[in-house]
Motif scaffolding. Structure first.
Motif, mmCIF file in Angstrom:
data_model
loop_
_atom_site.group_PDB
_atom_site.id
_atom_site.type_symbol
_atom_site.label_atom_id
_atom_site.label_comp_id
_atom_site.label_asym_id
_atom_site.label_seq_id
_atom_site.Cartn_x
_atom_site.Cartn_y
_atom_site.Cartn_z
ATOM 1 N N CYS A 147 -2.713 -3.553 -3.095
ATOM 2 C CA CYS A 147 -1.894 -2.608 -4.379
ATOM 3 C C CYS A 147 -2.892 -2.096 -5.157
ATOM 4 O O CYS A 147 -2.690 -1.566 -6.283
ATOM 5 N N GLY A 148 -4.223 -2.385 -5.071
ATOM 6 C CA GLY A 148 -5.262 -2.000 -5.973
ATOM 7 C C GLY A 148 -5.447 -2.758 -7.030
ATOM 8 O O GLY A 148 -5.853 -2.295 -8.378
ATOM 9 N N ILE A 149 -5.115 -3.950 -7.224
ATOM 10 C CA ILE A 149 -5.081 -4.688 -8.424
ATOM 11 C C ILE A 149 -5.726 -6.111 -8.070
ATOM 12 O O ILE A 149 -6.077 -6.466 -7.074
ATOM 13 N N GLU A 150 -6.141 -6.780 -9.339
ATOM 14 C CA GLU A 150 -6.915 -7.837 -9.307
ATOM 15 C C GLU A 150 -6.224 -9.087 -8.762
ATOM 16 O O GLU A 150 -5.006 -9.254 -9.254
ATOM 17 N N PRO A 151 -6.557 -10.021 -7.827
ATOM 18 C CA PRO A 151 -5.407 -11.048 -7.439
ATOM 19 C C PRO A 151 -5.390 -11.966 -8.630
ATOM 20 O O PRO A 151 -6.088 -12.252 -9.354
ATOM 21 N N ARG B 277 0.858 -1.210 -0.003
ATOM 22 C CA ARG B 277 0.016 0.045 -0.048
ATOM 23 C C ARG B 277 0.980 1.219 0.035
ATOM 24 O O ARG B 277 0.548 2.087 -0.816
ATOM 25 N N VAL B 278 1.868 1.166 0.776
ATOM 26 C CA VAL B 278 2.837 2.210 0.826
ATOM 27 C C VAL B 278 3.398 2.666 -0.756
ATOM 28 O O VAL B 278 3.392 3.939 -1.266
ATOM 29 N N LEU B 279 3.820 1.684 -1.376
ATOM 30 C CA LEU B 279 4.472 1.891 -2.613
ATOM 31 C C LEU B 279 3.520 2.239 -3.678
ATOM 32 O O LEU B 279 3.682 3.157 -4.441
ATOM 33 N N LYS B 280 2.114 1.616 -3.525
ATOM 34 C CA LYS B 280 1.090 2.232 -4.255
ATOM 35 C C LYS B 280 0.744 3.599 -4.126
ATOM 36 O O LYS B 280 0.486 4.334 -4.939
#
Length: 515
Positions: free
Chosen positions: A67-71, A26-29
């Motif tokens: 991450c805001g992405i689909e697994p 989450r930080v990197l996102k």
């Protein structure tokens, strides 16, 4: 695009690697990078089903959400699900490969190296950074030869490593120094820094130890992360969730006593799976959840029998504790009994599984025989059937979405029980689950039903009307949106990570100097 990477390894299991990777993702996102998680091999019973119907570790699905992405199964190419003390189901790229003993899997593991590398490379094409999670400890020197998940993985993709130790369990300095001591010189060179996790107390008292540790291991301390009550889905056991709930009830003890809480008891079975199904229920103010591994359950308003990887073992566990008799008594007194996943089969008079063709006596709460099947997992949508009995009718017509790992062939005489969920698209049959004629016993193979906020709210209303004889039309209990809650918790956790770690050092380890 070829992603940069960083790998999080630990001094042992349950030191907080999965949570830390979630926070870093989450930080990197937040910092504008396209980031994805990766864990070559995961041993966990808490799994996730992708939209393609493929099975992966839930921890990596949670990390993908952060991450805001689909697994994707690319994030967890190998999943091990222990169903006995000696054997595990091996799932490769989301599909069952077979059941192997620990020794047989150890021999087979080297063949999975190509699969792991292909999945990692596919992820690396589309992302800026991959955050890799190890498993257990890299100091398990007996497993070094065919390692694909710790230093073997780090070597495979040339990943820098940060090593995490858990100070809450004690001995963190020895654990960090001892782990490094057992690594080869090449492996030691990969460890760029260490992190101390789950700290409670005054950091000033710890600081002299940090300096001494750095001198001993010749590695910097990247940061000290405090113990927090922030919710992140657990993958291994409900123990952390149980502890979180106890802390929550302790803080809000006065408020709970002023209300009329519903007591939900969840049976903590030996190979419990997908216990995160019930987290949303615990966030309603008028619900109190207890995970029970022993002792009586006689004061429960609701008994939940969660899924397990070994339903035969589960029914033996239940009967050995006398819970079968207590459940029968509770049911007669008006309590609700809910069986989910493989444990739906336990509610019937008898059931059979792939491991036992002879019928096994169930709890006898539903007048059915269930032949438990493990087909290809699937995500499903549907709606609760109309015209449910008594107070359960409030659930009628509610839209649900979830996933199934197990299904079953149900033999029932004279429509003794009522169908529960009508599945859209006629996937593996046109309905799922049953509800008793009394409206108090419910079974379903669908996991994740309480993630649906509307269903969760109506389910609480249904429980309240049964327990307190309140009209569900007179009072609506507040809804809880689990998805929004998780998103907020990821941000809270990212703030803690960001404030606890030396972010310049972290980016330097990743190999990013300009940001």
């Amino acid at each position: 695009m070829t992603a940069r990477c960083i790998m999080v390894q630990g001094t042992g299991s349950s030191v907080g690697k999965s949570r830390l990777v979630t926070g870093l993702c989450r930080v990197l996102k937040q910092d504008g990078f396209k980031v994805a998680p990766f864990k070559a091999q995961n041993m966990a019973l808490n799994s996730y089903i992708t939209h393609e119907g493929l099975e992966m570790g839930r921890a990596q699905a949670v990390q993908a959400e952060a991450c805001g992405i689909e697994p994707s199964v690319l994030m967890n190419p190998v999943l091990l699900k222990p169903h006995t003390d000696k054997n595990s189901q091996v799932i490769v790229k989301g599909r069952p490969f077979g059941s192997l003993s620990a020794m047989d899997y150890h021999e087979y593991k080297i063949k999975l190296l190509k699969v792991v590398k292909e999945c990692y490379d596919e992820l690396a094409k589309d992302n800026d950074i991959i955050v890799i999670e190890g498993a257990g400890s890299p100091a398990e020197i007996n497993l070094r030869e065919r390692d694909i998940v710790n230093m073997g993985m780090a070597q495979l993709v040339d990943a820098p490593v940060v090593l995490v130790g858990d100070i809450d369990r004690g001995g963190v300095f020895a654990a960090l120094a001892g782990t490094l001591l057992l690594l080869t010189e090449e492996e030691k060179a990969r460890v760029k820094a260490v992190i101390i996790n789950k700290f409670r107390g005054d950091l000033k008292l710890l600081e002299p130890g940090l300096k001494m540790l750095e001198d001993i291991i010749n590695r910097p301390v990247l940061g000290v992360i405090p113990y927090t009550d922030i919710y992140v889905d657990e993958e291994d056991s409900p123990e952390t969730e149980r502890h979180r709930l106890l802390q929550k009830y302790k803080i809000h003890e006065k408020d709970i006593h002023q209300q009329r809480p519903l007591h939900i008891k969840i049976l903590s079975l030996p190979r419990i799976t997908n216990f995160t199904d019930f987290v949303p229920l615990g966030e309603f103010d008028d619900i109190k959840i207890t995970y029970v591994s022993g002792g009586p359950i006689e004061d429960a308003d609701v008994v939940i029998i969660p899924g397990s990887e070994n339903p035969i073992e589960s029914i033996e566990f239940i009967k050995a504790r006398g819970w079968d008799k207590e459940i029968s008594t509770l049911c007669q007194k008006g309590a609700v009994i809910l069986g989910i996943g493989s444990s739906f089969s336990l509610l019937g008079k008898t059931f059979t599984t792939n491991f036992a063709d002879a019928p096994i006596k169930g709890l006898g709460l539903l007048d059915v025989h269930i032949k438990l099947l493990q087909k290809e997992p699937s995500r499903v949508t549907g709606e609760v059937e109309s015209g449910l009995p008594y107070e359960a009718n409030i659930l009628s017509g509610t839209q649900v979405e979830g996933y199934r790992i197990y299904s079953g062939e149900i033999t029932m005489k004279d429509n003794a029980e009522k169908e529960f969920i009508k599945i859209n698209g006629n996937t593996n049959g046109d309905f799922d689950g049953l509800i008793s004629q009394t409206g108090q016993v419910i079974g379903t193979f669908v996991h994740g039903i309480f993630d649906n906020a509307n269903f969760a709210q109506k389910f609480v209303n249904y429980l309240k009307s049964l327990r307190f004889n309140e009209s569900v039309m007179d009072k609506t209990y507040s809804s809880f949106n689990f998805k929004e809650y998780r998103e907020g918790e990821y941000d809270r956790w990212a703030d803690v990570i960001r404030n606890s770690l030396d972010m310049d050092m972290l980016y330097s380890i990743i190999g990013i100097t300009n940001r």
